[in-house]
Each structure stands twice: as C-alpha cells, then as structure tokens.
Design a protein around this motif. Structure first.
Motif, PDB file in Angstrom:
ATOM      1  N   HIS A 133      74.656  26.850  98.459  1.00 48.27           N
ATOM      2  CA  HIS A 133      73.944  28.113  98.221  1.00 48.27           C
ATOM      3  C   HIS A 133      72.541  27.853  97.676  1.00 48.27           C
ATOM      4  CE1 HIS A 133      77.995  30.419  97.676  1.00 48.27           C
ATOM      5  NE2 HIS A 133      77.772  30.065  98.927  1.00 48.27           N
ATOM      6  N   ILE A 134      72.453  26.937  96.725  1.00 43.90           N
ATOM      7  CA  ILE A 134      71.183  26.712  96.027  1.00 43.90           C
ATOM      8  C   ILE A 134      70.177  25.968  96.896  1.00 43.90           C
ATOM      9  CG2 ILE A 134      70.113  25.538  94.062  1.00 43.90           C
ATOM     10  CD1 ILE A 134      72.718  26.076  92.508  1.00 43.90           C
ATOM     11  N   PHE A 135      70.641  24.946  97.624  1.00 45.12           N
ATOM     12  CA  PHE A 135      69.713  24.063  98.329  1.00 45.12           C
ATOM     13  C   PHE A 135      69.618  24.311  99.833  1.00 45.12           C
ATOM     14  CE2 PHE A 135      70.996  21.598  94.532  1.00 45.12           C
ATOM     15  CZ  PHE A 135      69.743  21.460  93.966  1.00 45.12           C
ATOM     16  N   ARG A 136      70.635  24.995 100.411  1.00 46.02           N
ATOM     17  CA  ARG A 136      70.598  25.203 101.865  1.00 46.02           C
ATOM     18  C   ARG A 136      70.806  26.654 102.266  1.00 46.02           C
ATOM     19  NH1 ARG A 136      73.787  20.654 101.496  1.00 46.02           N
ATOM     20  NH2 ARG A 136      75.664  21.795 102.099  1.00 46.02           N
ATOM     21  N   GLY A 137      71.340  27.490 101.388  1.00 44.11           N
ATOM     22  CA  GLY A 137      71.548  28.891 101.733  1.00 44.11           C
ATOM     23  C   GLY A 137      70.228  29.612 101.955  1.00 44.11           C
ATOM     24  N   TYR A 138      70.311  30.747 102.618  1.00 45.01           N
ATOM     25  CA  TYR A 138      69.069  31.466 102.947  1.00 45.01           C
ATOM     26  C   TYR A 138      68.305  31.892 101.697  1.00 45.01           C
ATOM     27  CZ  TYR A 138      71.490  35.934 102.044  1.00 45.01           C
ATOM     28  OH  TYR A 138      72.159  36.974 101.459  1.00 45.01           O
ATOM     29  N   ARG A 139      69.027  32.268 100.617  1.00 44.01           N
ATOM     30  CA  ARG A 139      68.328  32.662  99.406  1.00 44.01           C
ATOM     31  C   ARG A 139      67.738  31.447  98.699  1.00 44.01           C
ATOM     32  NH1 ARG A 139      65.571  34.638  97.829  1.00 44.01           N
ATOM     33  NH2 ARG A 139      66.004  35.087  95.653  1.00 44.01           N
ATOM     34  N   GLY A 140      68.477  30.350  98.696  1.00 44.85           N
ATOM     35  CA  GLY A 140      67.955  29.143  98.066  1.00 44.85           C
ATOM     36  C   GLY A 140      66.715  28.629  98.777  1.00 44.85           C
ATOM     37  N   THR A 141      66.751  28.671 100.107  1.00 42.54           N
ATOM     38  CA  THR A 141      65.597  28.218 100.893  1.00 42.54           C
ATOM     39  C   THR A 141      64.397  29.126 100.662  1.00 42.54           C
ATOM     40  OG1 THR A 141      67.103  27.366 102.593  1.00 42.54           O
ATOM     41  CG2 THR A 141      64.793  27.662 103.213  1.00 42.54           C
ATOM     42  N   GLU A 142      64.633  30.444 100.647  1.00 44.89           N
ATOM     43  CA  GLU A 142      63.544  31.387 100.378  1.00 44.89           C
ATOM     44  C   GLU A 142      62.939  31.147  99.003  1.00 44.89           C
ATOM     45  OE1 GLU A 142      65.204  35.243 100.752  1.00 44.89           O
ATOM     46  OE2 GLU A 142      65.317  35.198 102.946  1.00 44.89           O
ATOM     47  N   ALA A 143      63.799  30.929  98.004  1.00 48.20           N
ATOM     48  CA  ALA A 143      63.323  30.719  96.636  1.00 48.20           C
ATOM     49  C   ALA A 143      62.462  29.469  96.539  1.00 48.20           C
ATOM     50  CB  ALA A 143      64.511  30.622  95.690  1.00 48.20           C
ATOM     51  N   MET A 144      62.894  28.400  97.186  1.00 47.80           N
ATOM     52  CA  MET A 144      62.115  27.158  97.149  1.00 47.80           C
ATOM     53  C   MET A 144      60.766  27.324  97.840  1.00 47.80           C
ATOM     54  SD  MET A 144      64.997  24.219  97.758  1.00 47.80           S
ATOM     55  CE  MET A 144      66.341  24.021  96.586  1.00 47.80           C
ATOM     56  N   ASP A 145      60.754  28.052  98.940  1.00 47.46           N
ATOM     57  CA  ASP A 145      59.484  28.292  99.644  1.00 47.46           C
ATOM     58  C   ASP A 145      58.520  29.096  98.769  1.00 47.46           C
ATOM     59  OD1 ASP A 145      60.430  26.926 101.827  1.00 47.46           O
ATOM     60  OD2 ASP A 145      61.046  28.719 102.932  1.00 47.46           O
ATOM     61  N   GLU A 146      59.045  30.120  98.104  1.00 46.33           N
ATOM     62  CA  GLU A 146      58.201  30.934  97.224  1.00 46.33           C
ATOM     63  C   GLU A 146      57.691  30.119  96.036  1.00 46.33           C
ATOM     64  OE1 GLU A 146      56.990  33.759  97.742  1.00 46.33           O
ATOM     65  OE2 GLU A 146      58.179  34.494  99.427  1.00 46.33           O
ATOM     66  N   PHE A 147      58.544  29.270  95.492  1.00 46.87           N
ATOM     67  CA  PHE A 147      58.128  28.456  94.352  1.00 46.87           C
ATOM     68  C   PHE A 147      57.023  27.477  94.747  1.00 46.87           C
ATOM     69  CE2 PHE A 147      58.462  24.842  91.444  1.00 46.87           C
ATOM     70  CZ  PHE A 147      58.394  25.492  90.223  1.00 46.87           C
ATOM     71  N   ALA A 148      57.105  26.943  95.959  1.00 49.52           N
ATOM     72  CA  ALA A 148      56.112  25.969  96.419  1.00 49.52           C
ATOM     73  C   ALA A 148      54.774  26.620  96.755  1.00 49.52           C
ATOM     74  CB  ALA A 148      56.649  25.227  97.642  1.00 49.52           C
ATOM     75  N   ASP A 149      54.764  27.922  96.947  1.00 47.93           N
ATOM     76  CA  ASP A 149      53.540  28.643  97.287  1.00 47.93           C
ATOM     77  C   ASP A 149      52.749  28.960  96.011  1.00 47.93           C
ATOM     78  OD1 ASP A 149      51.536  30.197  98.279  1.00 47.93           O
ATOM     79  OD2 ASP A 149      52.820  31.804  99.039  1.00 47.93           O
ATOM     80  N   THR A 150      51.720  28.176  95.746  1.00 51.00           N
ATOM     81  CA  THR A 150      50.935  28.374  94.519  1.00 51.00           C
ATOM     82  C   THR A 150      50.042  29.608  94.597  1.00 51.00           C
ATOM     83  OG1 THR A 150      49.205  26.906  95.377  1.00 51.00           O
ATOM     84  CG2 THR A 150      50.926  25.907  94.008  1.00 51.00           C
ATOM     85  N   GLY A 151      49.793  30.090  95.791  1.00 53.57           N
ATOM     86  CA  GLY A 151      48.883  31.216  95.936  1.00 53.57           C
ATOM     87  C   GLY A 151      49.452  32.539  95.461  1.00 53.57           C
TER      88      GLY A 151
END
Length: 546
Positions: free
Chosen positions: A272-290
């Motif tokens: 869930h955390i590393f491969r689920g759709y919510r986990g993936t979305e969260a990681m993408d948002e965190f990586a976006d510094t803008g």
C-alpha cells in the motif's frame, strides 16, 4: 495540623469542582456532537466504502440492462445474521485496497451487534467512542506540561473547550472513517512521551504501551507513523542530550519491534505504502518541490478557518508581540537546574519542544502528500489539531501571565476572558455552517425518494466509472428494485415496466450523453412526454419523467 486539614479539604473540593467542570464540558460536547449527528442527512462516497468494505457479503456488480432488487445491494452494506464478526473477510477487503484494517474491525464489530441495520448512527457511535478518550488524553497532555496546579487545569480546560467545540473536530466525528481513531492513537503517543519525560520513567511501563500504540496506530492509518517518527526523533535527541544511551536503544528496539510485528500481521501495508496508487501519488507529490508553498498555505488556511474562525493571523501576531515584549523587558526565565532536564535555555519545557517537532514534521509531510479535497482535507490534519490548539494557547498564556499582577482574581479574570474568546471563535464557525460531512442539502431529495419509492427507477451510469452507482446507495436502498443501464449502450430500451409506466424516476451520471438517455426513454414510452430535474447529488442528477 488543623490548618493543614483545612487546606487539604479546600484542595479536595477544588479538584472535585474541576473534575465536575470537565465532565460537564465533555457531556455538553457529546450532546453537541449528537445534535450534529441528527442533522447528518447524507454520506460521503468514502463513508459508503467504510460500510461496504467492512460488511461485504458477495460483492457489488453493475450489469447493463438488468433489474437489481433492494436486498442484493443493501446486504453489502450491513452485517447479515450469521455473518457477524468475520474479521478475516474485513482484513482481506482492506488488503485489496490501500488501508490498514483496525478501524474496519471496530466498525464491523459494532455492525455485527446490529445485524441487518444500515444507519449513520453505527458509524457515528464508533467515532464518539474514540472522542471520549481523546478528550481526556488531550487534557492530560496539557495538565502534564503546564503543571498540576490551577494554571495547568485552566489551560487544559481551555484547550478542550476550543478543540471539542470546533467545526473541524465536529466534522471529524461526523465523518465515518478512521481519522477519529487515528487521533486517539496520536494523542496517546504524545501523552506517553510527555508523561515519561516529566516523571523520568522510561522502563517497561513506558516501553510496552509505546509499542502497543505503534502497532495499533500503524494498523489504523499509515500517517500515524509520520507523527511518531518526528516525535520519536525529538525524543531520541533528548535522550542523547541526557546521555541515556541504554534507554534510547531500548526505546528504538520497542518501536522497531512493534512496527515489524504490525507489518508481519498485515504484509499488504508495504505494498500500500510503496506500490499502491495512494502511496505512489503521495511520493510523486512529495518529490514535487514546486507545490510546497501552495500546499502548506492550503492546509494552514483550513486550520485557520475551521479551528480558530479565521483568527490565526491575529493570534500569532499577539503571541509574537508578547514574547518580544517579554524579551525586551528582560523577563525571560532563568536557566533552571531541573533534575529531569525539563527546561531548555531556561525558556520552554522539553515536552513543548517534543510536541512542536512532532506537529511541525507531521504538518509538513502530510501537507506535501495528502489529497487536496477542499474542506474535507481537514481529515488528514485532524489528529494534530488538538495539539496545535494547545501550543497556540500555551504560547499565548505563558508570557501573558508574566505581565499580569499576581493573585487569584487576576488569574480568574484572564481565564474568563480566554473562555469568552474561545466560545466566540467556536460560535462564529458553527454559526457560519462550517461543519461538513452533514449533506443536509440531500434531506429534501431523500424525502422525495421515500414518497415515490414505488415508482420504477432507472439508473443511467457511465461505463467508464460504473462503481459510482454505489454513491447513491442510501437513496437506492429505498426502492424495491432498480434498473441499470449504461449511457454508452444506444440500443432501444425494451423493458416492459419502464415502457408502460406513466411515471419513471431516472438517475443520470454527470456525462455528456445524459440528456440523450432521457430522450431515448421518452421515445420508448409513449406515456412519457417530459422530464424535470428533481435533485443533484455529486456526480448524479435525479429526474422525474411523466
């Protein structure tokens, strides 16, 4: 001796009075929550999912051009007789989605006690059950930090008054999801750490409850670990500064062991955390510094509007002025050689720094990764709102008390003024209608549905998002049966019931082909000549054809 007995009796009466005041406040807040619960007239789509994923029997399926009877879908939202306490199914259902199972175990337990019942009150009761210990834990945290005297009791009362009567917290209890229970474990975690530092007791009576809290908190909502990580990191720094290496290692071992046991019990969590759709979305948002400033501003505005009635800027300005004035006047606290090391640079207790670190870290990470869903995004910050309110009140009253002349009367005047301010802020928010998850606008539509439940019903759904049909579940449960039809299917409607009725109700998905579907229905039934819009609900529109 007689004088000492008189003082003890006076102190005992004072404790009883304050205890009665806290119980009265809790009772009034519970009555307020029940009042808002009575006003709740609809459900968020995630709330339907709470009932469905907790009580599923056979599953929900959408089949084009077929009738489905009431029991076929209603039974998926209730516990049927003989299907009580099926925790294995609950766990499996959550493993297929992106959530841990503990909250759903609790909801399933309550629903199992009332088989065959679908009611908002079952979900609200689950949240009310968590609200009560949250109230006492928040009061306990404040009491431990501010001191077990008159000052601490007053600040605890003010914090609970502001927290329990705020629009965001009331909304959290109305929202039939896991966030009120996550709040419970966040506050329990904070209380355990604060109490350990204050009493300087870090043995098994501290480590075992911490481990249990990690286990239960992680299995309630994954964001719990964000709070515990930052609180634990600050706690470890404190232990290092006190050279309590053995305690630090024991603490880390207890937390890691509890986390490992939670993952072993629920292996799906890592996916869930590393491969689920919510986990993936969260990681993408965190990586976006803008998006950082925009997201921080968004969640700050939510706290401002729904917790302190838009007064945050004024409160922070007053706090800054008070502390700057205190510093300029040379009224800083001197360095205290406390055996527990509770003072930092003679200014603030260590426990305050622990809470500041935990809340700041949690706020930043969650603001970066949570979904931006308007006012409903308050749910993600709900677990720390009580602590944030306490910190605001602490930083407001700590320097303020130093400027006022000593005396009981002065303290009571300040307390009464602050109570009035708190009640005013809560009153403004409640009067402005800032309690959400009530869906009172759906009351009229539900009344119409109940009055016309025997009229044939067709649901035109968008085949690209057919699961959205179940967002209508509370209304669909009122009809004996419904007819499902895809908006993409352009074939003639041949159902005899629909083609011979002098009235038909139609739900149409928010899709460009919706009007064409209604026109096809008019063409297939010569008795129908027109349609009118009755209600709108999220992605759906309800029409009456006659």
């Amino acid at each position: 001796m007689e004088k000492q007995n008189i003082l003890k009796d006076a102190e005992k009466r004072k404790r009883l009075l304050w205890g009665g005041a806290f119980l009265l406040l809790l009772l009034l807040q519970l009555l307020l929550l029940i009042y808002y619960g009575s006003r709740k007239s609809g459900f968020h789509e995630d709330e339907f999912y709470s009932y469905y994923s907790t009580n599923k029997t056979a599953g929900l399926f959408v089949n084009d051009r077929e009738w489905i009877d009431k029991d076929s879908y209603r039974n998926e939202f209730v516990v049927l007789p003989g299907e009580q306490f099926r925790y294995g199914i609950v766990k499996q259902m959550q493993s297929w989605d992106v959530h841990p199972p503990l909250y759903y175990y609790i909801l399933h337990t309550v629903c199992s006690l009332f088989p065959g019942v679908f009611s908002k009150w079952l979900g609200i009761a689950v949240n009310l059950t968590a609200f009560v210990p949250c109230f006492f834990l928040l009061a306990g945290i404040v009491y431990e930090i501010a001191g077990k005297g008159e000052k601490g009791v007053r600040l605890a009362f003010l914090t609970c008054l502001l927290w329990g009567g705020s629009a965001a917290v009331i909304s959290g209890v109305m929202f039939i999801r896991m966030y009120q229970w996550m709040t419970l474990f966040v506050l329990l975690c904070a209380w355990l750490h604060v109490r350990a530092v204050r009493k300087q007791k870090f043995g098994l009576p501290f480590l075992i409850p911490v481990g249990v809290t990690v286990f239960l908190g992680f299995l309630t909502q994954y964001f719990y670990m964000v709070f515990h990580f930052f609180l634990g990191a600050a706690f470890c720094v404190y232990l290092l500064s006190r050279k309590k290496i053995r305690v630090l290692l024991s603490y880390c071992a207890a937390c890691v062991l509890a986390f490992g046991l939670a993952v072993l019990y629920y292996p799906a969590s890592m996916s869930h955390i590393f491969r689920g759709y919510r986990g993936t979305e969260a990681m993408d948002e965190f990586a976006d510094t803008g998006n950082t400033l925009e997201r921080l501003q968004f969640f700050t505005e939510l706290f401002d509007k729904y917790e302190v009635a838009g007064c945050l800027a004024v409160i922070l300005l007053v706090i800054c002025l008070l502390w700057v004035t205190r510093s300029c006047l040379g009224r800083r606290e001197k360095l205290v050689d406390h055996p527990a090391g509770r003072r930092v640079s003679g200014r603030l207790p260590v426990e305050i720094w622990l809470l500041v670190s935990a809340c700041a870290g949690y706020f930043f990470i969650v603001a970066k990764t949570a979904l931006l869903l308007g006012e409903t995004s308050n749910r993600y910050m709900l677990p720390i709102y009580g602590l944030l309110l306490f910190l605001l009140l602490y930083f407001l009253t700590e320097p303020l008390s130093g400027f006022l002349p000593e005396g009981k009367k002065t303290g009571w005047i300040l307390f009464c003024v602050l109570c009035a301010g708190v009640l005013l802020m809560n009153g403004i928010s409640l009067k402005a209608g800032r309690v959400f998850f009530l869906y009172e606008e759906e009351r009229a539509a539900m009344a119409f549905v109940r009055e016309n439940k025997d009229v044939p019903v067709i649901v035109f759904y968008n085949s690209a998002s057919e699961s959205n049909v179940w967002r209508l579940s509370d209304e669909l449960m009122e009809y004996p049966e419904i007819y499902l039809a895809s908006e993409d299917n352009m074939d003639e409607l041949t159902d005899e019931t629909l083609n011979t009725s002098d009235r038909v109700l139609a739900y149409v998905a928010d899709h460009e082909s919706g009007t064409a579907c209604l026109d096809r229905l008019l063409e297939s039934n010569a008795k129908l000549t027109e349609y009118r819009l009755i209600a709108e609900k999220g992605l759906w529109k309800l029409y009456e054809l006659r």
